[in-house]
Design a protein around this motif. Structure first.
Motif, short mmCIF file in Angstrom:
data_model
loop_
_atom_site.label_atom_id
_atom_site.label_comp_id
_atom_site.label_asym_id
_atom_site.label_seq_id
_atom_site.Cartn_x
_atom_site.Cartn_y
_atom_site.Cartn_z
N PRO A 67 0.82 -1.21 0.00
CA PRO A 67 0.00 0.00 0.00
C PRO A 67 0.86 1.27 0.00
O PRO A 67 1.90 1.33 0.64
CB PRO A 67 -0.81 -0.13 1.30
CG PRO A 67 -0.87 -1.60 1.56
CD PRO A 67 0.44 -2.14 1.09
N GLU A 68 0.38 2.27 -0.70
CA GLU A 68 1.13 3.51 -0.86
C GLU A 68 1.43 4.18 0.48
O GLU A 68 2.47 4.84 0.63
CB GLU A 68 0.36 4.46 -1.77
CG GLU A 68 1.12 5.72 -2.15
CD GLU A 68 0.35 6.59 -3.13
OE1 GLU A 68 0.75 7.74 -3.31
OE2 GLU A 68 -0.65 6.10 -3.70
N LYS A 69 0.55 4.01 1.45
CA LYS A 69 0.76 4.66 2.75
C LYS A 69 2.02 4.17 3.44
O LYS A 69 2.52 4.82 4.38
CB LYS A 69 -0.45 4.44 3.65
CG LYS A 69 -0.68 2.99 4.06
CD LYS A 69 -1.90 2.85 4.96
CE LYS A 69 -2.16 1.40 5.35
NZ LYS A 69 -3.33 1.28 6.25
N TYR A 70 2.56 3.04 3.00
CA TYR A 70 3.77 2.49 3.60
C TYR A 70 5.03 2.79 2.78
O TYR A 70 6.07 2.18 3.01
CB TYR A 70 3.63 0.98 3.77
CG TYR A 70 2.58 0.53 4.77
CD1 TYR A 70 2.49 1.11 6.03
CD2 TYR A 70 1.70 -0.49 4.45
CE1 TYR A 70 1.54 0.69 6.94
CE2 TYR A 70 0.74 -0.92 5.36
CZ TYR A 70 0.66 -0.34 6.61
OH TYR A 70 -0.28 -0.75 7.52
N ARG A 109 8.62 3.19 4.41
CA ARG A 109 8.98 2.24 5.46
C ARG A 109 10.21 1.41 5.10
O ARG A 109 10.69 1.42 3.97
CB ARG A 109 7.77 1.33 5.74
CG ARG A 109 6.56 2.09 6.28
CD ARG A 109 6.79 2.53 7.71
NE ARG A 109 6.87 1.36 8.57
CZ ARG A 109 5.81 0.73 9.06
NH1 ARG A 109 4.59 1.17 8.82
NH2 ARG A 109 5.97 -0.33 9.83
#
Length: 408
Positions: A293-296, A299
């Motif tokens: 997912p783009e939100k990660y 990381r």
């Protein structure tokens, strides 16, 4: 191997309004092997085609808590859900079921497999389905259902369907005829959870216990943990060394190998002695790097192979995991020991390795110690070793043996 003398029936299940020929074709082939058979109709409308079926659709539908009107409602989606529930109730009442075979397309598979999933591991279950060539996880669950692709639609008899259905009929008959009796001399069974990054730990534990126990190792891929939970609920396991609890990471943070939210419920339900640890709680599992997912995006990742991408958990995520696990374990009244490997949670989480983060691990440990309500039967034990060290495995075995001796 000699044939087993059976008392009971193979249940052949389909929607007879569209698959009556296939239903009787399969039941007749099974009967020729000498196994007794009964037929079940799960049509979601009152069905004149079910003449000769042992359990007509109306009889099954009557078992729904709201009666047959909940099934014969005219709405296909609601009818399938209602009949699936009625069939689960029906199957729960059957004490003479030796095996079950279902025939169906997407609707029939959705009708039949939920009830199959409720049956104990080891009861033969075959589902001949048009859906068997795709993602079948929701049909299998944590059970041992065998899915057989029908090749052609289950919509009449032809040169292909006769071969496929014939093979399925003989497979289920053979599974019942030659089913192996449990050996009363078998060692008691244990459940152990393992991931690639905790393999040395579980190998060492198994080596120390295999003389006295039948060590059943479950791959911590979501379905593995769920399967172990099901066997524990069925009281088929004497104890657990649930040392690899990584499925919780994926459940809470969107990974692809997630358990469901019933994880750890079985030990609460049964009081089964359990040694738990935090194996691979340092990672969330994704597929190919493009699937993350783009939100990660910012990381820390480790590319395990072309199809597996691992993401390091953060201190905040470890706090959340510890809170979730503590809340679950606080419900357990049986003996539970939680072992904390202070030297790291996986092969990647140790000094010099990509996921080594004492800060993140400490966030988990401190939160668990704060939130878990420790008692004489529910304890946390810190150990100064890495999870894959021999000393950790020996300590896990020692704690487990102490729990078993206490239970005697």
């Amino acid at each position: 191997m000699t044939k087993r003398k059976n008392t009971g029936f193979i249940y052949v299940v389909a929607t007879a309004d569209t698959k009556v020929k296939e239903l009787f074709f399969v039941s007749q082939l099974i009967a020729k092997t000498g196994v007794e058979v009964v037929t079940v109709d799960l049509s979601t409308q009152i069905n004149p085609s079910s003449a000769g079926v042992d359990f007509p659709a109306e009889m099954i539908a009557d078992l729904h808590p709201q009666g047959r009107e909940a099934v014969f409602c005219g709405d296909r989606g609601k009818a399938i859900d209602a009949m699936a529930l009625a069939f689960k109730i029906f199957i729960a009442q059957r004490s003479d079921l030796l095996g079950i075979i279902g025939l169906g397309g997407s609707g029939g598979t959705a009708l039949i497999t939920p009830a199959m999933q409720t049956l104990p591991i080891g009861v033969p279950k075959i589902m001949v389905s048009t859906m068997a060539s795709g993602d079948i996880a929701r049909y299998i669950g944590s059970s041992d259902i065998a899915m057989l692709y029908s090749v052609t639609d289950v919509a009449g008899l032809n040169r292909i369907s006769r071969r496929v259905l014939g093979n399925a009929a003989h497979q289920i008959a053979g599974a019942v005829l030659f089913q192996q009796d449990e050996n009363e001399q078998d060692k008691p069974a244990l459940g152990l959870t393992m991931f690639g990054v905790t393999t040395p730990c579980i190998q060492n534990v198994s080596a120390e216990l295999e003389a006295d126990y039948d060590c059943l190792v479950f791959h911590a891929t979501g379905s593995g943990g769920n399967a172990m939970e099901k066997l524990t609920d069925s009281r088929m396991l004497t104890g657990l060394l649930d040392l690899t609890t990584t499925e919780v990471c994926d459940l809470l943070f969107g990974g692809v190998l997630a358990c469901d939210d019933t994880r750890f419920d079985a030990i609460a339900n049964t009081g089964t002695p359990c040694v738990i640890s935090c194996g691979a709680l340092d990672m969330v599992n994704f597929g190919h790097a493009t699937s993350v997912p783009e939100k990660y995006a910012d990381r820390l990742f480790y590319h395990h192979n072309a199809q597996v991408t691992l993401m390091r958990t953060t201190p905040d995520e470890n706090v959340r995991m510890a809170e979730w696990i503590a809340e679950k374990l606080n419900r357990c009244e049986g003996d539970v020991v939680v072992l904390i490997p202070e030297g790291g949670f996986s092969a990647l989480d140790k000094a010099g390795q990509p996921f080594w983060s004492p800060e993140a691990d400490r966030a988990f440990i401190d939160t668990l110690e704060a939130d878990l309500k420790q008692t004489d039967r529910r304890r946390i034990v810190r150990l100064p070793w890495h999870i894959n060290d021999q000393q950790f495995a020996s300590a896990a075995v020692s704690h487990f043996r102490a729990l078993v001796e206490k239970a005697v």
